[in-house]
Scaffold this active site. Structure first.
Site, PDB file in Angstrom:
ATOM      1  N   LEU A   9       0.864  -1.187   0.000  1.00  0.00           N
ATOM      2  CA  LEU A   9       0.000   0.000   0.000  1.00  0.00           C
ATOM      3  C   LEU A   9       0.896   1.231   0.000  1.00  0.00           C
ATOM      4  O   LEU A   9       1.462   1.598   1.021  1.00  0.00           O
ATOM      5  CB  LEU A   9      -0.908   0.013   1.231  1.00  0.00           C
ATOM      6  CG  LEU A   9      -1.603  -1.306   1.615  1.00  0.00           C
ATOM      7  CD1 LEU A   9      -2.592  -1.070   2.761  1.00  0.00           C
ATOM      8  CD2 LEU A   9      -2.320  -1.921   0.421  1.00  0.00           C
ATOM      9  N   GLY A  10       1.075   1.835  -1.168  1.00  0.00           N
ATOM     10  CA  GLY A  10       1.933   3.019  -1.285  1.00  0.00           C
ATOM     11  C   GLY A  10       3.210   2.708  -2.036  1.00  0.00           C
ATOM     12  O   GLY A  10       3.856   1.686  -1.777  1.00  0.00           O
ATOM     13  N   GLY A  12       5.603   5.344  -2.525  1.00  0.00           N
ATOM     14  CA  GLY A  12       6.383   6.577  -2.361  1.00  0.00           C
ATOM     15  C   GLY A  12       7.832   6.250  -2.036  1.00  0.00           C
ATOM     16  O   GLY A  12       8.368   5.254  -2.528  1.00  0.00           O
ATOM     17  N   VAL A  14       9.375   5.104   0.682  1.00  0.00           N
ATOM     18  CA  VAL A  14       9.646   3.806   1.305  1.00  0.00           C
ATOM     19  C   VAL A  14       9.206   2.666   0.385  1.00  0.00           C
ATOM     20  O   VAL A  14       9.937   1.695   0.184  1.00  0.00           O
ATOM     21  CB  VAL A  14       8.955   3.699   2.685  1.00  0.00           C
ATOM     22  CG1 VAL A  14       9.219   2.343   3.310  1.00  0.00           C
ATOM     23  CG2 VAL A  14       9.445   4.806   3.610  1.00  0.00           C
ATOM     24  N   GLY A  15       8.013   2.803  -0.200  1.00  0.00           N
ATOM     25  CA  GLY A  15       7.492   1.754  -1.076  1.00  0.00           C
ATOM     26  C   GLY A  15       8.433   1.444  -2.225  1.00  0.00           C
ATOM     27  O   GLY A  15       8.712   0.273  -2.529  1.00  0.00           O
ATOM     28  N   VAL A 133      10.046   2.795  14.049  1.00  0.00           N
ATOM     29  CA  VAL A 133      10.979   3.452  14.982  1.00  0.00           C
ATOM     30  C   VAL A 133      12.407   3.305  14.465  1.00  0.00           C
ATOM     31  O   VAL A 133      12.858   2.186  14.187  1.00  0.00           O
ATOM     32  CB  VAL A 133      10.909   2.826  16.392  1.00  0.00           C
ATOM     33  CG1 VAL A 133      11.910   3.493  17.326  1.00  0.00           C
ATOM     34  CG2 VAL A 133       9.507   2.915  16.962  1.00  0.00           C
ATOM     35  N   GLY A 135      13.970   4.025  11.650  1.00  0.00           N
ATOM     36  CA  GLY A 135      14.270   3.686  10.262  1.00  0.00           C
ATOM     37  C   GLY A 135      14.825   2.285  10.120  1.00  0.00           C
ATOM     38  O   GLY A 135      14.162   1.301  10.468  1.00  0.00           O
ATOM     39  N   LYS A 206       7.354   7.609  18.684  1.00  0.00           N
ATOM     40  CA  LYS A 206       8.301   6.489  18.655  1.00  0.00           C
ATOM     41  C   LYS A 206       8.614   5.969  20.056  1.00  0.00           C
ATOM     42  O   LYS A 206       8.735   4.766  20.259  1.00  0.00           O
ATOM     43  CB  LYS A 206       9.574   6.930  17.934  1.00  0.00           C
ATOM     44  CG  LYS A 206       9.329   7.199  16.444  1.00  0.00           C
ATOM     45  CD  LYS A 206      10.502   7.946  15.821  1.00  0.00           C
ATOM     46  CE  LYS A 206      10.283   8.250  14.344  1.00  0.00           C
ATOM     47  NZ  LYS A 206      11.308   9.211  13.844  1.00  0.00           N
TER      48      LYS A 206
END
Lengths: 436, 436
Positions: A9-10, A12, A14-15, A133, A135, A206
């Site tokens: 889902l996504g 961007g 990260v995706g 949390v 990365g 976080k």
């Protein structure tokens, strides 16, 4: 073993990092896993907007969540779209259909983690969120697995890259807060509206997640007291240096017999503490357990590929659970374990005060009395005397409770000779404890 | 769920730490696990020698390994006796009987890991050894699980507490190597015969284990080139400081397309590198992966309770596998994947040279030629000129291969004006790479 199919889902930052990393390292990943693994479908807002990505021919792009929810091949859903709605609804529905979920969504997990985990367990599915949390830093999995035999007593994190970048620039280049922020915005380290970062709210989310896992209790971001870095002045940075400290935005959670306390605040960190060496956009989480003593995890707290590393670590762990038919048995967050919070007065801390006062006889005596009345002892004091009308007084006091410090502030405020309480900041002890 | 019963081999420093930690944290451990967990039998040399320990009444102490091997209740054997024999035979026999094994034994795992893992897998048992590297620091589990989607390219460890303690004392208190070693021996940080530590052999065993897991190939301690800290002089420490470095004993493993290289050596580490802040008996492992970029794990590398934390982390992971009937499916070490090693010349590194030379005209020119002939460029140079007969020349050169540096050394050795090559050390780059 059977192929693993993923719906994402996504697509961007990260995706696309997840997509590219899986392609790049496919050989070793599939050899480890013992089966093929493919991203079969990706949910995006506009199916025509992804020509710039190197989309594999067997990946279908869709703008309809049902294409993913209805696909029986897909056993893992990766949520990297962000935001609370509709991410929450999509995740809950995927779990209800027995699909396991990996999420990088700190906003969502810090507010609704227990509900999500409950739904996962009820449907024999996994839910993992390492990327929410720090990365790429492996922290939630080691906290939950490797440190399982410990009672965790302290978690101290530098878990917001934007503020750490700004404070590092202020420290190393003698920049003002304003200039460092503008610079960070130009370089893409800070957003146009930087409130979530510089106000400490991102770090609060976080530390809520870290506390929930580390302390085995439900801590949400609403339970975290928050103070940002907006009031940090170049002068504070300079005094910190002179006294052997560096100023960092810390997310601090403690568990004592009296309960849990979680807070985000800028603090003086001793220069030889391992957290002091965490520079720029790096993150670190410092943990104290009653067997392991103190340990620290360090790395890039954001970015396409580091975050993808964490997302895919979760995906591959779940893939192994799928192969072994053990999903739903590994919940990190307790679904129903309310946290008991402690009175802030149990948390003693050493403090730094910077005051602008009248340059006149008797001032020091008046100020000292404000501290003495609540039994707060002065450890070091420094006064810049010159021929001007005002003087600057800087002091570090021995550990005291919250109420005592509030009382001292109120008294100082009422003194005619005190022109301004320029700043009051906590001081972290050598051990990671606030000094006590 | 069924109770988990443990047999422990050894009740020394680590064994008693395991026993005490399990007792102290039993409530949260059993709540997490969902079943009781007990140490049922302990193997010791002399059954009468443990009166000082707080032995629970339901723990039987024995000097016969068969009491543990023959007990069908015992599903996990914890080996904390150390040494190769008979630890290896005991572990292999336990695995053959389907018992899972946790070991803290770096000597054994670094030499015979693949054989042990093969036996475990064949018998559907687990073998885990988190405590064999870095004491309590969670490193093997995150390396194997959280970073699974990465190709690991570099592992740089400060993984011997004794040498890091000695080098820290030399750096911070201006002590000589000899005095710092004697001090470490008095405090129990170094053994009477310190060779395994100061000679780099202990670190070699640990980097072999890290490489085997990180690079998914069999690397043994015999594959690691080793150089100790015995030749580090206070002068080297001082020059390092002046140039902005700190000297650390590093265990370095790299994987490039050309193959793997693993070595232990003292090196100049830039003061702003996260490894530079690792002081005293602390350990840290710095890892670079092709998605996560650089991360670091830091903590206490030894001690009863930190090591027990790692041992029990493994025990509880295996206990969960036992409850889910999935032991034998989680092998960390590849049982048969020979490593391909690279030509040392592929590993370029910047170097520091310290020479004692005649204080005479033309000397610098002769020395410079020794470097130029192999294309080694001088980056910085420093000469202490005074009225004495000899002068000290210190230089840092740009990255060069092993053969080039060997050639330079041989040529310098042959010069009449060079009285002594006092030291030659590698320089770690800002990135963790040797500079290149």
């Amino acid at each position: 073993m059977e192929s693993i199919y993923i719906g994402i889902l996504g697509l961007g930052t990260v995706g696309s990092g997840v997509l590219n990393t899986l392609e790049k390292n496919r050989t070793i990943i599939e050899e480890d896993l013992g089966s093929p693994i493919r991203i079969k479908r990706a949910l995006v807002k506009n199916v025509n907007g992804y020509g710039h990505l190197n989309i594999p021919s067997d990946l279908t792009i869709t703008d309809d969540i049902n294409d993913i929810l209805d696909d029986p091949d897909i056993s893992i859903v990766v949520e990297v779209m962000g935001g609370i709605h509709p991410a929450k609804e999509f995740i809950l529905e995927a779990l209800r259909r027995g699909k396991s979920v990996v999420s990088a969504n700190k906003d969502l997990v810090s507010l609704h983690g227990p509900e999500i985990v409950k739904t996962a367990v009820e449907n024999a599915a996994d839910f993992m969120c390492e990327a929410s949390v720090g990365g790429g830093i492996p922290i939630l999995l080691p906290l939950q697995k490797s440190l399982k035999a410990n009672q965790i007593t302290e978690i101290v994190g530098i878990i917001n890259g934007t503020t750490n970048y700004i404070l590092t620039e202020m420290t190393e280049k003698n920049m003002s807060y304003r200039d460092a922020l503008t610079n960070a915005q130009k370089l893409g380290f800070a957003e146009a509206d930087p409130t979530a970062d510089v106000g400490g709210f991102d770090a609060a989310r976080k530390i809520a997640i870290l506390s929930s896992i580390g302390f085995r209790a439900n801590v949400t971001s609403d339970d975290v007291s928050v103070e940002g870095i907006e009031a940090i002045d170049s002068k504070d940075i300079q005094f910190a240096k002179e006294f052997g400290y560096v100023i960092k935005l810390l997310a601090v959670a403690r568990q004592q017999p009296e309960g849990i306390a979680a807070a985000v605040y800028p603090a003086f960190v001793p220069q030889d503490h391992p957290l002091a060496a965490v520079r720029g956009a790096y993150n670190a989480v410092y943990i104290v357990g009653n067997a392991v003593d103190d340990i620290m995890f360090y790395g890039k707290g954001a970015g396409s590929y580091p975050t993808a590393s964490a997302v895919l670590g979760d995906v591959l762990e779940i893939a192994a659970h799928l192969h072994h038919h053990t999903t739903g048995k590994n919940a990190w967050l307790k679904e129903n374990n309310p946290a008991q919070f402690m009175d802030p007065n149990f948390v003693l801390s050493s403090y730094y005060f910077r005051l602008i006062v009248d340059n006149a006889p008797g001032v020091l005596s008046e100020i000292s009395q404000c501290f003495a009345q609540d039994g707060v002892s002065i450890k070091t004091m420094w006064q810049r005397g010159n021929l001007e009308e005002t003087a600057e007084i800087v002091m570090v006091v021995y550990p005291a409770g919250d109420t005592a410090i509030q009382n001292v502030r109120a008294r100082l405020q009422n003194l005619n000779c005190v022109r301004e309480i320029a700043n009051v900041l906590r001081v972290l002890g050598e051990s990671g404890n606030d000094e006590r």
